[in-house]
Design a protein around this motif. Structure first.
Motif, PDB file in Angstrom:
ATOM      1  N   GLN A 152       0.831  -1.208   0.000  1.00  0.00           N
ATOM      2  CA  GLN A 152       0.000   0.000   0.000  1.00  0.00           C
ATOM      3  C   GLN A 152       0.864   1.256   0.000  1.00  0.00           C
ATOM      4  OE1 GLN A 152      -2.836   0.020   3.158  1.00  0.00           O
ATOM      5  NE2 GLN A 152      -3.923   1.823   2.403  1.00  0.00           N
ATOM      6  N   ILE A 153       1.914   1.230   0.831  1.00  0.00           N
ATOM      7  CA  ILE A 153       2.835   2.368   0.844  1.00  0.00           C
ATOM      8  C   ILE A 153       3.501   2.523  -0.521  1.00  0.00           C
ATOM      9  CG2 ILE A 153       4.972   3.245   1.861  1.00  0.00           C
ATOM     10  CD1 ILE A 153       4.132   1.908   4.477  1.00  0.00           C
ATOM     11  N   TYR A 154       3.882   1.386  -1.101  1.00  0.00           N
ATOM     12  CA  TYR A 154       4.523   1.428  -2.416  1.00  0.00           C
ATOM     13  C   TYR A 154       3.556   1.980  -3.459  1.00  0.00           C
ATOM     14  CZ  TYR A 154       6.910  -0.249  -6.615  1.00  0.00           C
ATOM     15  OH  TYR A 154       7.521  -0.339  -7.834  1.00  0.00           O
ATOM     16  N   ILE A 155       2.279   1.550  -3.392  1.00  0.00           N
ATOM     17  CA  ILE A 155       1.286   2.050  -4.350  1.00  0.00           C
ATOM     18  C   ILE A 155       1.053   3.542  -4.156  1.00  0.00           C
ATOM     19  CG2 ILE A 155      -1.162   1.917  -4.972  1.00  0.00           C
ATOM     20  CD1 ILE A 155      -0.995  -1.093  -4.403  1.00  0.00           C
ATOM     21  N   GLU A 156       0.979   3.967  -2.879  1.00  0.00           N
ATOM     22  CA  GLU A 156       0.804   5.399  -2.614  1.00  0.00           C
ATOM     23  C   GLU A 156       1.981   6.204  -3.159  1.00  0.00           C
ATOM     24  OE1 GLU A 156       0.237   5.796   1.537  1.00  0.00           O
ATOM     25  OE2 GLU A 156      -1.837   5.043   1.520  1.00  0.00           O
ATOM     26  N   ASN A 157       3.189   5.663  -2.966  1.00  0.00           N
ATOM     27  CA  ASN A 157       4.368   6.357  -3.518  1.00  0.00           C
ATOM     28  C   ASN A 157       4.292   6.421  -5.044  1.00  0.00           C
ATOM     29  OD1 ASN A 157       5.477   6.756  -0.965  1.00  0.00           O
ATOM     30  ND2 ASN A 157       6.601   4.834  -1.003  1.00  0.00           N
ATOM     31  N   LEU A 158       3.849   5.314  -5.648  1.00  0.00           N
ATOM     32  CA  LEU A 158       3.704   5.329  -7.106  1.00  0.00           C
ATOM     33  C   LEU A 158       2.642   6.341  -7.541  1.00  0.00           C
ATOM     34  CD1 LEU A 158       3.876   1.533  -8.064  1.00  0.00           C
ATOM     35  CD2 LEU A 158       5.633   3.281  -8.394  1.00  0.00           C
ATOM     36  N   GLU A 159       1.526   6.398  -6.794  1.00  0.00           N
ATOM     37  CA  GLU A 159       0.487   7.378  -7.134  1.00  0.00           C
ATOM     38  C   GLU A 159       1.020   8.799  -7.013  1.00  0.00           C
ATOM     39  OE1 GLU A 159      -2.689   6.467  -4.531  1.00  0.00           O
ATOM     40  OE2 GLU A 159      -3.505   4.850  -5.785  1.00  0.00           O
ATOM     41  N   HIS A 160       1.782   9.052  -5.938  1.00  0.00           N
ATOM     42  CA  HIS A 160       2.358  10.386  -5.784  1.00  0.00           C
ATOM     43  C   HIS A 160       3.329  10.703  -6.932  1.00  0.00           C
ATOM     44  CE1 HIS A 160       1.531  10.146  -1.183  1.00  0.00           C
ATOM     45  NE2 HIS A 160       0.465  10.504  -1.877  1.00  0.00           N
ATOM     46  N   LYS A 161       4.111   9.677  -7.313  1.00  0.00           N
ATOM     47  CA  LYS A 161       5.038   9.900  -8.426  1.00  0.00           C
ATOM     48  C   LYS A 161       4.287  10.169  -9.724  1.00  0.00           C
ATOM     49  CE  LYS A 161       8.885   7.183  -6.547  1.00  0.00           C
ATOM     50  NZ  LYS A 161       9.751   5.984  -6.726  1.00  0.00           N
ATOM     51  N   ILE A 162       3.198   9.412  -9.911  1.00  0.00           N
ATOM     52  CA  ILE A 162       2.402   9.642 -11.129  1.00  0.00           C
ATOM     53  C   ILE A 162       1.804  11.041 -11.129  1.00  0.00           C
ATOM     54  CG2 ILE A 162       0.292   8.925 -12.320  1.00  0.00           C
ATOM     55  CD1 ILE A 162       0.952   6.056 -11.475  1.00  0.00           C
ATOM     56  N   ILE A 163       1.283  11.442  -9.944  1.00  0.00           N
ATOM     57  CA  ILE A 163       0.724  12.797  -9.856  1.00  0.00           C
ATOM     58  C   ILE A 163       1.805  13.843 -10.104  1.00  0.00           C
ATOM     59  CG2 ILE A 163      -0.325  14.446  -8.262  1.00  0.00           C
ATOM     60  CD1 ILE A 163      -1.794  12.114  -6.964  1.00  0.00           C
ATOM     61  N   ASP A 164       2.990  13.612  -9.525  1.00  0.00           N
ATOM     62  CA  ASP A 164       4.094  14.554  -9.765  1.00  0.00           C
ATOM     63  C   ASP A 164       4.462  14.603 -11.243  1.00  0.00           C
ATOM     64  OD1 ASP A 164       4.188  15.167  -7.097  1.00  0.00           O
ATOM     65  OD2 ASP A 164       5.805  13.758  -6.636  1.00  0.00           O
ATOM     66  N   LEU A 165       4.495  13.424 -11.881  1.00  0.00           N
ATOM     67  CA  LEU A 165       4.811  13.398 -13.318  1.00  0.00           C
ATOM     68  C   LEU A 165       3.727  14.121 -14.112  1.00  0.00           C
ATOM     69  CD1 LEU A 165       6.126   9.733 -13.759  1.00  0.00           C
ATOM     70  CD2 LEU A 165       7.457  11.848 -13.870  1.00  0.00           C
ATOM     71  N   GLN A 166       2.467  13.906 -13.722  1.00  0.00           N
ATOM     72  CA  GLN A 166       1.389  14.614 -14.426  1.00  0.00           C
ATOM     73  C   GLN A 166       1.501  16.118 -14.230  1.00  0.00           C
ATOM     74  OE1 GLN A 166      -2.129  12.790 -12.783  1.00  0.00           O
ATOM     75  NE2 GLN A 166      -2.238  11.240 -14.398  1.00  0.00           N
ATOM     76  N   ARG A 167       1.819  16.523 -12.995  1.00  0.00           N
ATOM     77  CA  ARG A 167       1.955  17.955 -12.733  1.00  0.00           C
ATOM     78  C   ARG A 167       3.127  18.539 -13.504  1.00  0.00           C
ATOM     79  NH1 ARG A 167       2.043  18.551  -6.386  1.00  0.00           N
ATOM     80  NH2 ARG A 167       2.757  20.620  -7.013  1.00  0.00           N
ATOM     81  N   LYS A 168       4.241  17.809 -13.526  1.00  0.00           N
ATOM     82  CA  LYS A 168       5.405  18.316 -14.259  1.00  0.00           C
ATOM     83  C   LYS A 168       5.139  18.353 -15.757  1.00  0.00           C
ATOM     84  CE  LYS A 168       8.905  16.957 -10.876  1.00  0.00           C
ATOM     85  NZ  LYS A 168      10.100  16.093 -10.608  1.00  0.00           N
ATOM     86  N   SER A 169       4.440  17.327 -16.246  1.00  0.00           N
ATOM     87  CA  SER A 169       4.154  17.315 -17.687  1.00  0.00           C
ATOM     88  C   SER A 169       3.169  18.412 -18.077  1.00  0.00           C
ATOM     89  CB  SER A 169       3.600  15.947 -18.093  1.00  0.00           C
ATOM     90  OG  SER A 169       2.355  15.714 -17.455  1.00  0.00           O
ATOM     91  N   ARG A 170       2.385  18.881 -17.086  1.00  0.00           N
ATOM     92  CA  ARG A 170       1.413  19.934 -17.363  1.00  0.00           C
ATOM     93  C   ARG A 170       1.806  21.259 -16.722  1.00  0.00           C
ATOM     94  NH1 ARG A 170      -4.480  16.957 -17.024  1.00  0.00           N
ATOM     95  NH2 ARG A 170      -3.833  14.921 -17.789  1.00  0.00           N
TER      96      ARG A 170
END
Length: 475
Positions: free
Chosen positions: A153-171
């Motif tokens: 769960q922690i790993y998934i949350e970290n992945l979600e945060h990374k995905i959100i960060d990537l989305q924010r950086k890409s936008r």
């Protein structure tokens, strides 16, 4: 009788049959009998006469026979009763013997059953021990799975945060333009022209080369009055920020019909308001919606997004609560960065540091607009520094030094260099320096105070600002 010894007379039984049945006196008979024997000691005594109911001679003869018959009858009855009792006792003993045999049989069965139960109980105990062992193994396995689940769960949350960060950086350099009608033969050239027209209206020059990509979001054909949004990606974040700030400034103070709309952009048709905002991922849009609801329920006046970060502000209430007019105030530890600018306040110019050392540093300075101040952020070591030039006569040096730096040598050298390049006659120094000026025994503190004294600066705060330490300075 007492004192009398006599032998029964030898007179035959027939002698008594001739005796008269008339009543006799006992004393007379006894006297006569006694008088015939010389060997009998007689102690005479007066006896009362016998009652008149003495049996007659015939009754005396029949009485023994009746008694014998009665005794025989009684004996017979007794023998019969005893025989019956013996029979009953024999039957009872037989029954008891049978019952005892049955009890012994049942006892044997119970003992056999107990032996079987003991054997079964031993099997149950063995099974329980086996189940207990299996349960302990399962418990350990469940704990292992729970731990793995938490880790996953922690790993998934970290992945979600990374995905959100990537989305924010890409936008990070993209904007959304909403409520712009779609043309029948729309192309990217038309969209670029629309964005450039918006820049011309709000006073920001936008060239075609400033746009990296532009497109209208996919979806169904326009079946409603709201057209699909346009996404414009700029080549730099600064261009995006400049356009958004210019649009906000353009709309500020204007009426609802005079704000940015399709008419001022030269788009034919009905006048429609045009909305420009950052291009956000869906998760951030949802969070922004919840933040606006929270702001409306908890009396927050402002809720906005800057570079993907959501802000809530009651700061204007703080400014209005001041009992005197504030021309300038300095804030430190503002967590500012290039992608995290601080909020604006009406009637104030805002200046802030963009060079970050760690997450919690940053200086923000608000100065009244009529003062027309200018700012400069010099290169600084182990801290933040911001120069506010109010006039040629006055310069305010604002600084923040993180407490993680134990040695002050680099900070003092950087401060000496900045102070040496200031040419104003009057210098005001303020900030959160994290150097305790009450520590007179510290050599680093003395070096710092000596440097400030060399430039004519003296600590104006004489009381503790944090516990028993004076870490915030104003000179």
């Amino acid at each position: 009788m007492a004192g009398v010894q006599r032998t029964p007379p030898t007179t035959p039984r027939t002698q008594f049959s001739s005796v008269s049945t008339q009543k006799t006196r006992s004393e007379s008979d006894i006297s006569a009998a006694v008088s015939e024997s010389d060997y009998v000691n007689i102690n005479r005594s007066n006896k009362r006469p016998h009652n008149d109911v003495s049996p007659h001679g015939a009754s005396d003869q029949e009485s023994p026979l009746k008694l014998e018959c009665q005794l025989a009858k009684w004996k017979k009855e007794q023998d019969s009763s005893i025989a019956k009792q013996l029979a009953d006792q024999t039957d009872l003993i037989a029954k008891l013997s049978s019952d005892i045999g049955e009890i012994k049989k049942q006892n044997n069965l119970i003992q056999a059953s107990n032996a079987e139960i003991c054997k079964t109980n031993a099997g149950i105990v063995q099974s329980l021990e086996f189940f207990n062992k299996q349960f302990e193994d399962l418990k350990r396995e469940v704990e292992t799975l729970r731990k793995e689940r938490r880790d996953q769960q922690i790993y998934i949350e970290n992945l979600e945060h990374k995905i959100i960060d990537l989305q924010r950086k890409s936008r990070s350099s993209g904007i959304e333009l909403r409520n712009i009608p779609q043309e029948a033969t729309e192309s990217s050239t038309n969209l670029i022209k629309t964005v450039c027209n918006i820049g011309s209206v709000v006073g920001v020059r936008i060239a075609e080369t400033d746009l990296r990509d532009i497109y209208r979001l996919p979806g169904k054909a326009n079946t409603s009055t709201a057209p699909r949004p346009i996404v414009a990606e700029f080549s730099t974040v600064q261009t995006k920020q400049s356009l958004i700030s210019a649009v906000r400034l353009y709309n500020k103070g204007r009426g609802k019909d005079d704000k940015l709309n399709t008419s001022v952009m030269g788009i034919a048709g009905d006048r429609r308001p045009v909305y420009i905002a950052e291009h956000l991922p869906p998760s951030t849009k949802k969070l922004f919606y919840l933040a606006r609801e929270f702001a409306s329920k908890n009396a927050y006046k402002f809720c906005w997004i800057s570079n993907g970060n959501i802000y809530l502000r009651k700061f204007e209430a703080f400014v209005s609560a001041l009992q005197f007019s504030v021309d300038m105030f300095v804030l430190t530890e503002c967590w500012t960065s290039e992608n995290n600018p601080p909020p604006n306040i009406d009637s104030y110019d805002m200046f802030w540091t963009k060079n970050s050392i760690n997450q919690n540093d940053g200086i923000v300075v608000y100065v009244r607009e009529e003062i027309r101040a200018r700012s400069c952020e010099p290169v600084f070591s182990e801290g933040n520094c911001l120069l506010i030039n109010i006039s040629p006569e006055y310069t305010v040096l604002c600084s923040y030094r993180p407490p993680c730096f134990r040695n002050t040598i680099n900070y003092i050298n950087a401060l000496d260099k900045v102070l040496g390049n200031i040419h104003s006659k009057n210098i005001i120094f303020t900030g959160d320096i994290n150097i305790n000026t009450f520590d007179n025994a510290g050599g680093q503190v003395q070096n710092y105070l000596n440097l400030m004294a060399m430039y004519g600066l003296r600590q104006g705060i004489t009381k503790p600002t944090r516990l028993n330490n004076c870490l915030d300075h104003f000179m």
